[in-house]
Design a protein around this motif. Structure first.
Motif, PDB file in Angstrom:
ATOM      1  N   ILE A 125      42.092 -33.540  16.747  1.00  0.00           N
ATOM      2  CA  ILE A 125      42.876 -32.802  17.746  1.00  0.00           C
ATOM      3  C   ILE A 125      42.318 -31.390  17.852  1.00  0.00           C
ATOM      4  CG2 ILE A 125      44.599 -32.099  16.015  1.00  0.00           C
ATOM      5  CD1 ILE A 125      45.323 -32.858  19.736  1.00  0.00           C
ATOM      6  N   GLU A 126      42.343 -30.837  19.036  1.00  0.00           N
ATOM      7  CA  GLU A 126      41.931 -29.455  19.260  1.00  0.00           C
ATOM      8  C   GLU A 126      43.006 -28.521  18.735  1.00  0.00           C
ATOM      9  OE1 GLU A 126      41.381 -26.378  23.005  1.00  0.00           O
ATOM     10  OE2 GLU A 126      41.609 -28.525  23.378  1.00  0.00           O
ATOM     11  N   LEU A 127      42.672 -27.759  17.696  1.00  0.00           N
ATOM     12  CA  LEU A 127      43.597 -26.803  17.098  1.00  0.00           C
ATOM     13  C   LEU A 127      42.875 -25.476  16.873  1.00  0.00           C
ATOM     14  CD1 LEU A 127      45.420 -28.918  14.332  1.00  0.00           C
ATOM     15  CD2 LEU A 127      46.386 -28.123  16.476  1.00  0.00           C
ATOM     16  N   PRO A 128      43.619 -24.368  16.878  1.00  0.00           N
ATOM     17  CA  PRO A 128      42.965 -23.078  16.641  1.00  0.00           C
ATOM     18  C   PRO A 128      42.386 -22.955  15.244  1.00  0.00           C
ATOM     19  CG  PRO A 128      45.143 -22.787  17.627  1.00  0.00           C
ATOM     20  CD  PRO A 128      45.038 -24.233  17.225  1.00  0.00           C
ATOM     21  N   HIS A 129      43.000 -23.629  14.238  1.00  0.00           N
ATOM     22  CA  HIS A 129      42.621 -23.394  12.851  1.00  0.00           C
ATOM     23  C   HIS A 129      42.054 -24.621  12.137  1.00  0.00           C
ATOM     24  CE1 HIS A 129      46.828 -24.676  13.039  1.00  0.00           C
ATOM     25  NE2 HIS A 129      46.630 -25.266  11.895  1.00  0.00           N
ATOM     26  N   GLU A 130      42.026 -25.778  12.781  1.00  0.00           N
ATOM     27  CA  GLU A 130      41.467 -26.970  12.160  1.00  0.00           C
ATOM     28  C   GLU A 130      40.585 -27.670  13.185  1.00  0.00           C
ATOM     29  OE1 GLU A 130      44.535 -29.498  10.646  1.00  0.00           O
ATOM     30  OE2 GLU A 130      45.565 -27.832   9.679  1.00  0.00           O
ATOM     31  N   GLN A 131      39.304 -27.770  12.896  1.00  0.00           N
ATOM     32  CA  GLN A 131      38.377 -28.372  13.837  1.00  0.00           C
ATOM     33  C   GLN A 131      37.402 -29.275  13.100  1.00  0.00           C
ATOM     34  OE1 GLN A 131      37.944 -28.119  17.335  1.00  0.00           O
ATOM     35  NE2 GLN A 131      40.040 -27.415  17.177  1.00  0.00           N
ATOM     36  N   GLY A 132      36.926 -30.301  13.794  1.00  0.00           N
ATOM     37  CA  GLY A 132      35.901 -31.161  13.237  1.00  0.00           C
ATOM     38  C   GLY A 132      36.478 -32.310  12.441  1.00  0.00           C
ATOM     39  N   LEU A 133      35.678 -33.368  12.312  1.00  0.00           N
ATOM     40  CA  LEU A 133      36.071 -34.554  11.563  1.00  0.00           C
ATOM     41  C   LEU A 133      35.432 -34.527  10.180  1.00  0.00           C
ATOM     42  CD1 LEU A 133      35.565 -37.209  14.396  1.00  0.00           C
ATOM     43  CD2 LEU A 133      37.722 -36.188  13.644  1.00  0.00           C
ATOM     44  N   ASN A 134      36.149 -35.054   9.202  1.00  0.00           N
ATOM     45  CA  ASN A 134      35.595 -35.076   7.857  1.00  0.00           C
ATOM     46  C   ASN A 134      34.416 -36.049   7.776  1.00  0.00           C
ATOM     47  OD1 ASN A 134      36.512 -37.804   6.678  1.00  0.00           O
ATOM     48  ND2 ASN A 134      38.480 -36.943   7.346  1.00  0.00           N
ATOM     49  N   GLU A 135      33.634 -35.915   6.747  1.00  0.00           N
ATOM     50  CA  GLU A 135      32.361 -36.645   6.666  1.00  0.00           C
ATOM     51  C   GLU A 135      32.526 -38.131   6.367  1.00  0.00           C
ATOM     52  OE1 GLU A 135      30.042 -35.951   2.892  1.00  0.00           O
ATOM     53  OE2 GLU A 135      31.510 -34.316   2.691  1.00  0.00           O
ATOM     54  N   TRP A 136      33.748 -38.582   6.066  1.00  0.00           N
ATOM     55  CA  TRP A 136      33.959 -39.990   5.753  1.00  0.00           C
ATOM     56  C   TRP A 136      34.507 -40.787   6.938  1.00  0.00           C
ATOM     57  CZ3 TRP A 136      34.632 -36.280   1.899  1.00  0.00           C
ATOM     58  CH2 TRP A 136      33.790 -36.432   0.799  1.00  0.00           C
ATOM     59  N   VAL A 137      34.501 -40.198   8.104  1.00  0.00           N
ATOM     60  CA  VAL A 137      34.909 -40.909   9.324  1.00  0.00           C
ATOM     61  C   VAL A 137      33.714 -41.675   9.879  1.00  0.00           C
ATOM     62  CG1 VAL A 137      35.638 -40.608  11.721  1.00  0.00           C
ATOM     63  CG2 VAL A 137      36.765 -39.310   9.909  1.00  0.00           C
ATOM     64  N   ASP A 138      33.888 -42.993  10.074  1.00  0.00           N
ATOM     65  CA  ASP A 138      32.847 -43.812  10.710  1.00  0.00           C
ATOM     66  C   ASP A 138      32.917 -43.729  12.229  1.00  0.00           C
ATOM     67  OD1 ASP A 138      31.597 -44.887   8.435  1.00  0.00           O
ATOM     68  OD2 ASP A 138      33.176 -46.379   8.216  1.00  0.00           O
ATOM     69  N   PHE A 139      34.139 -43.748  12.740  1.00  0.00           N
ATOM     70  CA  PHE A 139      34.346 -43.697  14.184  1.00  0.00           C
ATOM     71  C   PHE A 139      35.381 -42.629  14.487  1.00  0.00           C
ATOM     72  CE2 PHE A 139      36.603 -44.762  18.062  1.00  0.00           C
ATOM     73  CZ  PHE A 139      35.546 -44.904  18.943  1.00  0.00           C
ATOM     74  N   GLY A 140      35.010 -41.669  15.313  1.00  0.00           N
ATOM     75  CA  GLY A 140      35.926 -40.573  15.592  1.00  0.00           C
ATOM     76  C   GLY A 140      36.132 -40.345  17.072  1.00  0.00           C
TER      77      GLY A 140
END
Length: 254
Positions: A125-140
């Motif tokens: 989700i687009e958030l001001p303080h949390e961005q990007g997917l963690n490295e253990w996501v296969d499909f995002g």
């Protein structure tokens, strides 16, 4: 300033990082010039595109379990290892794992699914303080709007595991409970992990909401409460529909 910012499918860096999110713009009060007449109709199309993209991508996924919890409880939290173990064992049983794709409890669950070489999905989700997917996501997938993202969590999961979390976790929890209570979804197990964390809320639901007759006496039974990974996995597998494997080896919920 952050080095990278996700907005839907876009990645922005440097001077292109926006100061407000798409949700903020949508909910902002309109000005006296009625500028919304020029922008909101186009937002409807953008919202529609997020639904189409999400439905198109997630429709091909095998049966999954959504795991929710705080982004702020990191690897030094005892709950991290529990979430990782739960996801690993659910993946071993043939279920995919869906999270919000972020750090903390979400990362732990995606990591557990990867430990078992299972499907690991992250819905960001687009958030001001949390961005990007963690490295253990296969499909995002990344979303601009909370309500679109939440629809994907609910539509493409067969059950919920809820780790300790804050407002966002509570929002997802009560959305799922409401769908169960109103019969919008069936055979949809929901388990809270961590009695010490959740017991106060559960006691309030039983002692206040039932006592005031704003929910039925049986409604609290829609929620399971456990402590360990063993208990959580057993609760889910005992209440989930059996997985069926077709001739191609693809699993599906019966």
């Amino acid at each position: 300033m952050r080095d990278e910012y996700w907005r839907g499918a876009q990645v922005r860096r440097g001077k292109l990082i926006p100061s407000t999110t798409a949700d903020t713009k949508l909910l902002r009060e309109t000005g006296p010039e009625a500028a919304w007449t020029k922008t909101d109709p186009w937002r409807v199309l953008r919202i529609q595109s997020e639904f189409v993209e999400g439905f198109g991508a997630m429709a091909e996924m095998p049966p999954c379990i959504s795991v929710f919890g705080s982004a702020r409880l990191r690897e030094d939290s005892p709950y991290y290892a529990v979430a990782r173990e739960i996801a690993r064992r659910l993946a071993e049983a043939g279920w995919g794992v869906i999270t919000g794709g972020g750090p903390g409890m979400m990362e732990a669950a995606n990591r557990g699914a990867k430990d078992a070489d299972g499907l690991s999905v992250g819905l960001g989700i687009e958030l001001p303080h949390e961005q990007g997917l963690n490295e253990w996501v296969d499909f995002g997938l990344n979303f601009r709007y909370f309500f679109v993202r939440k629809m994907m969590f609910l539509k493409y999961a067969s059950g919920f595991v809820v780790m300790p979390g804050g407002f966002g976790t509570l929002d997802e929890l009560f959305e799922a409970i409401t769908l169960r209570q109103t019969g919008k979804v069936h055979q949809f197990p929901l388990v809270l992990v961590g009695r010490e964390y959740w017991d106060g809320l559960v006691d309030w639901i039983r002692g206040r909401l039932v006592a005031e007759k704003v929910i039925a006496p049986t409604d609290p039974d829609l929620i399971g409460v456990v402590d360990t990974a063993d208990e959580a996995v057993a609760y889910m597998l005992n209440n989930l529909p059996p997985l069926q494997v077709d001739d191609a080896g693809t699993s599906g919920a019966n």
